[in-house]
Design a protein around this motif. Structure first.
Motif, PDB file in Angstrom:
ATOM      1  N   LYS A 103       6.855   0.978  -0.050  1.00  0.00           N
ATOM      2  CA  LYS A 103       5.798   1.867  -0.347  1.00  0.00           C
ATOM      3  C   LYS A 103       4.778   0.222  -0.665  1.00  0.00           C
ATOM      4  CE  LYS A 103       4.730   3.153  -5.325  1.00  0.00           C
ATOM      5  NZ  LYS A 103       5.314   3.919  -6.341  1.00  0.00           N
ATOM      6  N   VAL A 104       5.676  -1.289  -1.174  1.00  0.00           N
ATOM      7  CA  VAL A 104       4.213  -2.136  -1.240  1.00  0.00           C
ATOM      8  C   VAL A 104       3.612  -2.456   0.223  1.00  0.00           C
ATOM      9  CG1 VAL A 104       5.707  -4.577  -1.027  1.00  0.00           C
ATOM     10  CG2 VAL A 104       3.556  -4.911  -2.435  1.00  0.00           C
ATOM     11  N   LEU A 105       3.965  -2.545   1.207  1.00  0.00           N
ATOM     12  CA  LEU A 105       3.736  -3.300   2.497  1.00  0.00           C
ATOM     13  C   LEU A 105       2.621  -1.989   3.102  1.00  0.00           C
ATOM     14  CD1 LEU A 105       6.614  -3.171   4.592  1.00  0.00           C
ATOM     15  CD2 LEU A 105       5.109  -4.742   3.202  1.00  0.00           C
ATOM     16  N   ASN A 106       3.289  -0.612   2.756  1.00  0.00           N
ATOM     17  CA  ASN A 106       2.222   0.125   3.231  1.00  0.00           C
ATOM     18  C   ASN A 106       0.932   0.268   2.664  1.00  0.00           C
ATOM     19  OD1 ASN A 106       4.124   1.699   4.840  1.00  0.00           O
ATOM     20  ND2 ASN A 106       5.240   3.146   3.843  1.00  0.00           N
ATOM     21  N   GLU A 107       1.390   0.305   1.077  1.00  0.00           N
ATOM     22  CA  GLU A 107       0.406   0.770   0.232  1.00  0.00           C
ATOM     23  C   GLU A 107      -1.375  -0.932   0.488  1.00  0.00           C
ATOM     24  OE1 GLU A 107      -2.711   1.636  -2.705  1.00  0.00           O
ATOM     25  OE2 GLU A 107      -0.561   2.489  -2.193  1.00  0.00           O
ATOM     26  N   LEU A 108      -0.092  -1.732   0.464  1.00  0.00           N
ATOM     27  CA  LEU A 108      -1.157  -3.066   1.714  1.00  0.00           C
ATOM     28  C   LEU A 108      -1.855  -2.928   2.913  1.00  0.00           C
ATOM     29  CD1 LEU A 108       0.866  -6.038   0.453  1.00  0.00           C
ATOM     30  CD2 LEU A 108      -1.166  -5.754  -0.641  1.00  0.00           C
ATOM     31  N   LYS A 109      -0.854  -2.366   3.994  1.00  0.00           N
ATOM     32  CA  LYS A 109      -1.629  -1.779   5.333  1.00  0.00           C
ATOM     33  C   LYS A 109      -2.746  -1.322   4.948  1.00  0.00           C
ATOM     34  CE  LYS A 109       2.279  -3.279   7.605  1.00  0.00           C
ATOM     35  NZ  LYS A 109       3.530  -2.900   8.391  1.00  0.00           N
ATOM     36  N   LYS A 110      -2.501   0.769   3.802  1.00  0.00           N
ATOM     37  CA  LYS A 110      -3.464   1.417   4.220  1.00  0.00           C
ATOM     38  C   LYS A 110      -4.693   0.774   3.254  1.00  0.00           C
ATOM     39  CE  LYS A 110      -2.926   4.633   1.243  1.00  0.00           C
ATOM     40  NZ  LYS A 110      -2.627   5.492  -0.174  1.00  0.00           N
ATOM     41  N   LYS A 111      -5.312  -0.207   2.605  1.00  0.00           N
ATOM     42  CA  LYS A 111      -6.277  -1.076   2.705  1.00  0.00           C
ATOM     43  C   LYS A 111      -6.304  -2.245   3.451  1.00  0.00           C
ATOM     44  CE  LYS A 111      -5.880   0.880  -1.542  1.00  0.00           C
ATOM     45  NZ  LYS A 111      -7.078   2.119  -2.673  1.00  0.00           N
ATOM     46  N   GLY A 112      -5.826  -1.924   4.221  1.00  0.00           N
ATOM     47  CA  GLY A 112      -6.258  -2.902   5.303  1.00  0.00           C
ATOM     48  C   GLY A 112      -6.205  -4.361   5.336  1.00  0.00           C
ATOM     49  N   PHE A 113      -4.936  -4.682   4.479  1.00  0.00           N
ATOM     50  CA  PHE A 113      -4.464  -6.196   4.899  1.00  0.00           C
ATOM     51  C   PHE A 113      -3.573  -6.484   5.732  1.00  0.00           C
ATOM     52  CE2 PHE A 113      -5.754  -4.595  -0.017  1.00  0.00           C
ATOM     53  CZ  PHE A 113      -6.787  -6.574   0.004  1.00  0.00           C
ATOM     54  N   LEU A 114      -2.683  -7.441   6.481  1.00  0.00           N
ATOM     55  CA  LEU A 114      -2.086  -7.579   7.110  1.00  0.00           C
ATOM     56  C   LEU A 114      -1.298  -8.238   6.961  1.00  0.00           C
ATOM     57  CD1 LEU A 114      -1.978  -7.184  10.557  1.00  0.00           C
ATOM     58  CD2 LEU A 114      -3.227  -9.988  10.525  1.00  0.00           C
ATOM     59  N   VAL A 115       0.241  -7.968   6.691  1.00  0.00           N
ATOM     60  CA  VAL A 115       1.169  -8.097   6.237  1.00  0.00           C
ATOM     61  C   VAL A 115       1.712  -8.822   7.016  1.00  0.00           C
ATOM     62  CG1 VAL A 115       2.530  -8.208   4.681  1.00  0.00           C
ATOM     63  CG2 VAL A 115       0.517  -7.364   4.287  1.00  0.00           C
ATOM     64  N   SER A 116       2.671 -10.048   7.219  1.00  0.00           N
ATOM     65  CA  SER A 116       3.538 -10.349   8.024  1.00  0.00           C
ATOM     66  C   SER A 116       4.973 -10.839   6.881  1.00  0.00           C
ATOM     67  CB  SER A 116       3.602 -11.532   8.213  1.00  0.00           C
ATOM     68  OG  SER A 116       2.732 -12.306   8.981  1.00  0.00           O
ATOM     69  N   ILE A 117       5.933 -10.693   7.592  1.00  0.00           N
ATOM     70  CA  ILE A 117       7.364 -10.152   6.790  1.00  0.00           C
ATOM     71  C   ILE A 117       8.468 -11.264   6.487  1.00  0.00           C
ATOM     72  CG2 ILE A 117       9.214  -9.020   5.845  1.00  0.00           C
ATOM     73  CD1 ILE A 117       7.062  -6.592   6.651  1.00  0.00           C
ATOM     74  N   ILE A 118       9.567 -11.797   6.193  1.00  0.00           N
ATOM     75  CA  ILE A 118      10.094 -12.448   6.172  1.00  0.00           C
ATOM     76  C   ILE A 118      11.553 -12.414   5.379  1.00  0.00           C
ATOM     77  CG2 ILE A 118      10.773 -15.333   5.736  1.00  0.00           C
ATOM     78  CD1 ILE A 118       7.484 -15.515   6.028  1.00  0.00           C
ATOM     79  N   PRO A 119      12.456 -11.706   6.444  1.00  0.00           N
ATOM     80  CA  PRO A 119      13.979 -11.296   5.513  1.00  0.00           C
ATOM     81  C   PRO A 119      13.877 -12.578   4.736  1.00  0.00           C
ATOM     82  CG  PRO A 119      14.297 -11.627   7.953  1.00  0.00           C
ATOM     83  CD  PRO A 119      12.610 -11.864   7.463  1.00  0.00           C
ATOM     84  N   LEU A 120      14.854 -12.535   3.182  1.00  0.00           N
ATOM     85  CA  LEU A 120      15.402 -13.281   2.752  1.00  0.00           C
ATOM     86  C   LEU A 120      16.519 -12.918   1.630  1.00  0.00           C
ATOM     87  CD1 LEU A 120      12.052 -14.017   0.204  1.00  0.00           C
ATOM     88  CD2 LEU A 120      13.231 -15.730   2.196  1.00  0.00           C
ATOM     89  N   THR A 121      17.446 -13.543   1.409  1.00  0.00           N
ATOM     90  CA  THR A 121      18.302 -13.398   0.070  1.00  0.00           C
ATOM     91  C   THR A 121      18.227 -14.487  -1.476  1.00  0.00           C
ATOM     92  OG1 THR A 121      19.917 -12.967   2.358  1.00  0.00           O
ATOM     93  CG2 THR A 121      21.204 -13.787   0.267  1.00  0.00           C
TER      94      THR A 121
END
Length: 171
Positions: A103-121
């Motif tokens: 949800k947060v990724l889609n919302e940021l992308k929809k608003k035009g922000f380029l997002v990088s993702i790093i998996p964590l534990t």
């Protein structure tokens, strides 16, 4: 010269020199060294004149150090406000959210922000998480924070100044 006039003079001179000093610090963080040097000259010149006058006065009133201190505090506040309005830099936003928080990724992308993702534990409970990493202009920071908070109220968000961005996208 009356005590009241001296206190007012000290108060406003301190506001001026501390405001300049606060702006100077922020300007230097953004590598504007010539402007920073000029502001340093002004700040020191004003400080020297007013400190000399404050120390030369024979009046042993508590109002002189109070006006000096209030001017310093007010200058810090005003300088911070002016710096925030004048200096538009780039900031790095790192947000740690639940792993499956599309949800947060889609919302940021929809608003035009380029997002990088790093998996964590998560070290405490071993739960999978992801770090969302993006660079934004300071004036869009509040909007990004609201989007992340709306989608994940428990998100951990860290923001820091960025000196420069090369080969990237900043909205």
């Amino acid at each position: 010269m009356s005590l009241f006039f001296i206190c007012i003079k000290i108060f406003f001179a301190r506001i001026l020199d501390v405001t300049i000093g606060t702006i100077r610090n922020n300007v230097l963080m953004h590598e504007k060294t010539i402007l920073g040097a000029f502001l340093a000259f002004l700040e020191t010149f004003i400080w020297f004149i007013i400190a000399r006058e404050a120390l030369r006065i024979d009046i042993s009133s508590i109002f002189i150090p109070i006006s000096y201190s209030l001017g310093y505090a007010s200058g810090t506040l005003i300088g911070s406000f002016i710096s925030a309005k004048l200096i538009h830099g780039v900031v790095m936003v790192q947000a740690i959210v639940d792993e499956n928080n599309d949800k947060v990724l889609n919302e940021l992308k929809k608003k035009g922000f380029l997002v990088s993702i790093i998996p964590l534990t998560n070290n405490f409970d071993g739960a999978p998480r992801m770090m969302i990493y993006l660079q934004v202009n300071r004036n869009t920071l509040k909007r990004v924070e609201k989007i992340i908070r709306r989608c994940d109220k428990d998100a951990f968000i860290a923001v820091s100044d960025t000196k420069s961005v090369l080969n990237g996208y900043v909205k």
